[in-house]
Design a protein around this motif. Structure first.
Motif, PDB file in Angstrom:
ATOM      1  N   ALA A  66       0.837  -1.203   0.000  1.00  0.00           N
ATOM      2  CA  ALA A  66       0.000   0.000   0.000  1.00  0.00           C
ATOM      3  C   ALA A  66       0.868   1.247   0.000  1.00  0.00           C
ATOM      4  O   ALA A  66       1.870   1.314   0.709  1.00  0.00           O
ATOM      5  CB  ALA A  66      -0.919   0.000   1.223  1.00  0.00           C
ATOM      6  N   VAL A  68       0.566   5.527   0.449  1.00  0.00           N
ATOM      7  CA  VAL A  68      -0.275   6.647   0.876  1.00  0.00           C
ATOM      8  C   VAL A  68       0.363   7.938   0.389  1.00  0.00           C
ATOM      9  O   VAL A  68       1.511   8.244   0.726  1.00  0.00           O
ATOM     10  CB  VAL A  68      -0.459   6.688   2.404  1.00  0.00           C
ATOM     11  CG1 VAL A  68      -1.111   8.002   2.829  1.00  0.00           C
ATOM     12  CG2 VAL A  68      -1.302   5.504   2.872  1.00  0.00           C
ATOM     13  N   LEU A  85       0.609   5.173  10.199  1.00  0.00           N
ATOM     14  CA  LEU A  85       0.649   4.516   8.894  1.00  0.00           C
ATOM     15  C   LEU A  85       1.610   3.332   8.919  1.00  0.00           C
ATOM     16  O   LEU A  85       1.323   2.273   8.352  1.00  0.00           O
ATOM     17  CB  LEU A  85       1.066   5.506   7.814  1.00  0.00           C
ATOM     18  CG  LEU A  85       0.087   6.641   7.490  1.00  0.00           C
ATOM     19  CD1 LEU A  85       0.646   7.523   6.383  1.00  0.00           C
ATOM     20  CD2 LEU A  85      -1.287   6.102   7.095  1.00  0.00           C
ATOM     21  N   VAL A  90       1.568   0.262   5.960  1.00  0.00           N
ATOM     22  CA  VAL A  90       1.742   0.971   4.693  1.00  0.00           C
ATOM     23  C   VAL A  90       3.156   0.733   4.175  1.00  0.00           C
ATOM     24  O   VAL A  90       4.128   0.752   4.940  1.00  0.00           O
ATOM     25  CB  VAL A  90       1.461   2.476   4.879  1.00  0.00           C
ATOM     26  CG1 VAL A  90       1.887   3.280   3.656  1.00  0.00           C
ATOM     27  CG2 VAL A  90      -0.022   2.695   5.169  1.00  0.00           C
ATOM     28  N   PHE A  93       5.212   5.888   2.194  1.00  0.00           N
ATOM     29  CA  PHE A  93       4.543   7.156   2.502  1.00  0.00           C
ATOM     30  C   PHE A  93       5.134   8.243   1.622  1.00  0.00           C
ATOM     31  O   PHE A  93       6.330   8.509   1.669  1.00  0.00           O
ATOM     32  CB  PHE A  93       4.723   7.496   3.983  1.00  0.00           C
ATOM     33  CG  PHE A  93       4.236   8.870   4.358  1.00  0.00           C
ATOM     34  CD1 PHE A  93       2.934   9.254   4.113  1.00  0.00           C
ATOM     35  CD2 PHE A  93       5.100   9.777   4.965  1.00  0.00           C
ATOM     36  CE1 PHE A  93       2.486  10.521   4.454  1.00  0.00           C
ATOM     37  CE2 PHE A  93       4.666  11.044   5.318  1.00  0.00           C
ATOM     38  CZ  PHE A  93       3.353  11.412   5.065  1.00  0.00           C
ATOM     39  N   TRP A 214      -7.956   5.420   5.660  1.00  0.00           N
ATOM     40  CA  TRP A 214      -7.772   4.652   4.423  1.00  0.00           C
ATOM     41  C   TRP A 214      -6.824   3.481   4.669  1.00  0.00           C
ATOM     42  O   TRP A 214      -7.086   2.357   4.212  1.00  0.00           O
ATOM     43  CB  TRP A 214      -7.222   5.521   3.298  1.00  0.00           C
ATOM     44  CG  TRP A 214      -7.087   4.709   2.038  1.00  0.00           C
ATOM     45  CD1 TRP A 214      -8.045   4.496   1.100  1.00  0.00           C
ATOM     46  CD2 TRP A 214      -5.947   3.938   1.635  1.00  0.00           C
ATOM     47  NE1 TRP A 214      -7.583   3.630   0.130  1.00  0.00           N
ATOM     48  CE2 TRP A 214      -6.299   3.272   0.430  1.00  0.00           C
ATOM     49  CE3 TRP A 214      -4.677   3.733   2.167  1.00  0.00           C
ATOM     50  CZ2 TRP A 214      -5.417   2.429  -0.242  1.00  0.00           C
ATOM     51  CZ3 TRP A 214      -3.793   2.882   1.497  1.00  0.00           C
ATOM     52  CH2 TRP A 214      -4.157   2.248   0.307  1.00  0.00           C
ATOM     53  N   ALA A 215      -5.733   3.720   5.376  1.00  0.00           N
ATOM     54  CA  ALA A 215      -4.764   2.653   5.644  1.00  0.00           C
ATOM     55  C   ALA A 215      -5.403   1.528   6.451  1.00  0.00           C
ATOM     56  O   ALA A 215      -5.126   0.348   6.213  1.00  0.00           O
ATOM     57  CB  ALA A 215      -3.548   3.217   6.378  1.00  0.00           C
ATOM     58  N   TRP A 218      -7.626  -0.480   4.096  1.00  0.00           N
ATOM     59  CA  TRP A 218      -6.851  -1.357   3.250  1.00  0.00           C
ATOM     60  C   TRP A 218      -6.287  -2.538   4.048  1.00  0.00           C
ATOM     61  O   TRP A 218      -6.279  -3.674   3.581  1.00  0.00           O
ATOM     62  CB  TRP A 218      -5.707  -0.577   2.585  1.00  0.00           C
ATOM     63  CG  TRP A 218      -4.873  -1.445   1.694  1.00  0.00           C
ATOM     64  CD1 TRP A 218      -3.647  -1.988   1.986  1.00  0.00           C
ATOM     65  CD2 TRP A 218      -5.197  -1.890   0.384  1.00  0.00           C
ATOM     66  NE1 TRP A 218      -3.200  -2.741   0.918  1.00  0.00           N
ATOM     67  CE2 TRP A 218      -4.139  -2.694  -0.070  1.00  0.00           C
ATOM     68  CE3 TRP A 218      -6.287  -1.680  -0.460  1.00  0.00           C
ATOM     69  CZ2 TRP A 218      -4.129  -3.304  -1.325  1.00  0.00           C
ATOM     70  CZ3 TRP A 218      -6.290  -2.289  -1.711  1.00  0.00           C
ATOM     71  CH2 TRP A 218      -5.224  -3.090  -2.135  1.00  0.00           C
TER      72      TRP A 218
END
Length: 223
Positions: A66, A68, A85, A90, A93, A214-215, A218
Motif C-alpha cells: 500500500a 499513501v 501509517l 503501509v 509514505f 484509508w490505511a 486497506w
C-alpha cells in the motif's frame, strides 16, 4: 529487533535489546531487516557488546502493498501520521505538495520519520519497514505509483466503501489532500490517474485522520 544493515548491528539495536527490553543471555528474540527477512536469535551476551546466534531464518513476502500519498496536515501532526501509517503496514509514505498546502520539513524531520517507522515496525512486529519519501508535487508523486494498483481518493462526497465495486487488487494507493483540500486541477489529475473517490466516514475528516482511515480500511481488506 530491527537490524537495518550489517554494520549497524551493534547500535542502536544493542541498546534497545539490553536497556529497553532488558533481555538476558539465553533468551530468544525475533529480528528483521525490514525487507521481509525474519530471524530467530538466541542471545549470547548482553553486557557490553550484544551478540547472538541465528537459529532460524524465514522470508515473508510482502502482501498487498500500500502507498499513501498525503497532503500537509495542519500543525505538527506529521509525526503521529507517520507512526500510525507504519503500524498499519503501509509500504511507502509519499508526502505531496499541492496548491493549497506544502510540507514544511525542518532539518532532520525525514530522519525522525524514519526512526518513527522503525519504532512502529518493532511495536507491530512486522517484517517490512515503511519507506518514507521526500515531499513531491502531486503530479510527480502520481508517476511514482506502480501500474495496476487500485487507487482511491479520500473524499467526503465519495462512495461509501461498502458500495464500491472493489476487485482483488494486489496493491493499493490512497490519496489524501491537504487540510485545504485539492484544487480542481489536482482533482482532475487524480481522476485521470484512475483514483476513485471514497467516503471513509460519515463526516469530513482531518487530513491525517483520513490517511489513517484509508490505511486501516486497506489493512482490513488485506487480512
Amino acid at each position: 529487533a530491527y537490524f537495518h544493515d550489517q554494520e549497524e548491528k551493534g547500535w542502536p539495536e544493542a541498546h534497545y535489546v539490553a536497556r529497553v527490553c532488558r533481555a538476558r543471555a539465553g533468551e530468544r528474540l525475533e529480528a528483521t531487516d525490514g525487507r521481509g527477512t525474519r530471524a530467530t536469535l538466541r542471545l549470547l551476551e548482553v553486557r557490553g557488546a550484544v551478540s547472538a546466534e541465528v537459529e532460524s531464518v524465514a522470508r515473508e513476502p510482502l502482501r498487498r502493498p500500500a502507498w499513501v500519498l498525503c497532503g500537509a496536515p495542519e500543525g505538527e501532526r506529521g509525526d503521529w501520521l507517520v507512526e500510525k501509517l507504519a503500524e498499519l503496514g503501509v509500504t511507502r509514505f509519499l508526502p505531496i505538495d499541492t496548491a493549497r498546502g506544502a510540507w514544511r520539513l525542518g532539518a532532520g524531520r525525514r530522519e525522525r520519520w524514519e526512526r518513527l517507522a522503525v519504532a512502529a515496525l518493532r511495536q507491530s512486529r512486522r517484517s517490512h519497514l515503511m519507506a518514507v519519501a521526500d515531499p513531491l508535487p502531486l503530479e510527480r508523486a502520481l508517476r511514482e505509483l506502480p501500474a495496476g494498483c487500485g487507487r482511491w481518493l479520500a473524499d467526503a462526497a465519495g462512495t461509501a466503501p461498502g458500495r464500491l465495486e472493489v476487485g482483488g487488487e494486489h496493491s493499493g494507493a490512497g490519496l489524501v489532500g491537504p487540510s485545504g483540500g485539492l484544487d480542481g486541477a489536482e482533482r482532475e489529475a487524480a481522476a485521470g490517474a484512475g483514483f476513485v473517490p471514497i467516503r471513509l466516514a460519515d463526516a469530513r475528516l482531518r487530513t491525517e485522520t483520513a490517511a489513517v482511515a484509508w490505511a486501516a480500511w486497506w489493512a482490513q481488506r488485506s487480512t
